[in-house]
Design a protein around this motif. Sequence first.
Motif, PDB file in Angstrom:
ATOM      1  N   LEU A   1       0.840  -1.190   0.000  1.00  0.00           N
ATOM      2  CA  LEU A   1       0.000   0.000   0.000  1.00  0.00           C
ATOM      3  C   LEU A   1       0.880   1.247   0.000  1.00  0.00           C
TER       4      LEU A   1
ATOM      5  N   GLY B   1       2.858   4.286   1.090  1.00  0.00           N
ATOM      6  CA  GLY B   1       3.348   4.564   2.434  1.00  0.00           C
ATOM      7  C   GLY B   1       2.779   5.809   3.075  1.00  0.00           C
ATOM      8  N   ASP B   2       2.319   6.767   2.258  1.00  0.00           N
ATOM      9  CA  ASP B   2       1.831   8.024   2.819  1.00  0.00           C
ATOM     10  C   ASP B   2       0.311   8.087   2.930  1.00  0.00           C
TER      11      ASP B   2
ATOM     12  N   TRP C   1      -1.810   6.435   4.853  1.00  0.00           N
ATOM     13  CA  TRP C   1      -2.442   6.363   6.175  1.00  0.00           C
ATOM     14  C   TRP C   1      -2.644   7.748   6.776  1.00  0.00           C
TER      15      TRP C   1
ATOM     16  N   GLN D   1       7.114  -2.115   7.351  1.00  0.00           N
ATOM     17  CA  GLN D   1       6.308  -0.920   7.133  1.00  0.00           C
ATOM     18  C   GLN D   1       5.054  -1.263   6.331  1.00  0.00           C
ATOM     19  N   HIS D   2       5.144  -2.285   5.470  1.00  0.00           N
ATOM     20  CA  HIS D   2       3.989  -2.667   4.655  1.00  0.00           C
ATOM     21  C   HIS D   2       2.839  -3.141   5.545  1.00  0.00           C
TER      22      HIS D   2
ATOM     23  N   LYS E   1       2.480  -2.590   8.850  1.00  0.00           N
ATOM     24  CA  LYS E   1       2.042  -1.520   9.749  1.00  0.00           C
ATOM     25  C   LYS E   1       1.115  -0.551   9.026  1.00  0.00           C
ATOM     26  N   THR E   2       1.429  -0.241   7.770  1.00  0.00           N
ATOM     27  CA  THR E   2       0.556   0.644   6.996  1.00  0.00           C
ATOM     28  C   THR E   2      -0.821   0.030   6.836  1.00  0.00           C
ATOM     29  N   TRP E   3      -0.866  -1.284   6.572  1.00  0.00           N
ATOM     30  CA  TRP E   3      -2.150  -1.970   6.424  1.00  0.00           C
ATOM     31  C   TRP E   3      -2.962  -1.887   7.713  1.00  0.00           C
TER      32      TRP E   3
ATOM     33  N   ASP F   1      -2.743   0.287  10.153  1.00  0.00           N
ATOM     34  CA  ASP F   1      -3.168   1.659  10.412  1.00  0.00           C
ATOM     35  C   ASP F   1      -4.318   2.079   9.497  1.00  0.00           C
ATOM     36  N   LEU F   2      -4.273   1.629   8.245  1.00  0.00           N
ATOM     37  CA  LEU F   2      -5.354   1.967   7.316  1.00  0.00           C
ATOM     38  C   LEU F   2      -6.657   1.272   7.695  1.00  0.00           C
TER      39      LEU F   2
END
Length: 210
Positions: free
Chosen positions: A47, A49-50, A52, A103-104, A106-108, A110-111
Amino acid sequence: MNLFRLDASIMPGASTSAELANAAEAEWTAAHPEGTVTRRNLGTDPLPGDVWATAALAGFTPEDQRTPEQQEAAALGASLAEELRAADAAIIAVPLYNWGVSQHFKTWVDLVIAGAGPTAELLKGKPVVLVTSLGGGFAPGTPREGWDHSTPYVERILRDVWGADLTTIRRELTLAAVNPAMESLRDLAAEYHAQALEAATAAGKALVRA
């Protein structure tokens, strides 16, 4: 019946976490040959990265005042949350990277939270298998005991935030086969591998019975 499967490995062709997830999924698909599997691979299809931050800010902005970027980010978060909400069971495969989650992944997370809200129990009572693979050893008494900052975090999200009926499968020492410095641990690593495959198969059968 709908199974949601998420993979976070950046090495799909040689992923140890995917191997275990495959074993669990095979049990589910054998029992539900007409079921659907919703797949999301964050390692090969990450996804943005920015996105979220944009989705989070959209949550504090009235809908009629949101920018097009905020509208798009909010819609993505809602869509990701719906994938979990629509599932009857889930398999989440998350390798340990640099002692934490990528980070992939964590982004998921958070989204999804931006899309559903921080208290939404998206997996309430649903059977979920968490598969995690770790290159080194993190068992009690080892030099890096306590360095696994991935598994506790993912368990907290899946079980305590989203309400999953969670089973965790761990495989440690995955780098022993290719790291000369770990040669003395290869027999133990092979035992861990066999045990993890057996546990993943059993967890897949439990997905069916739940």
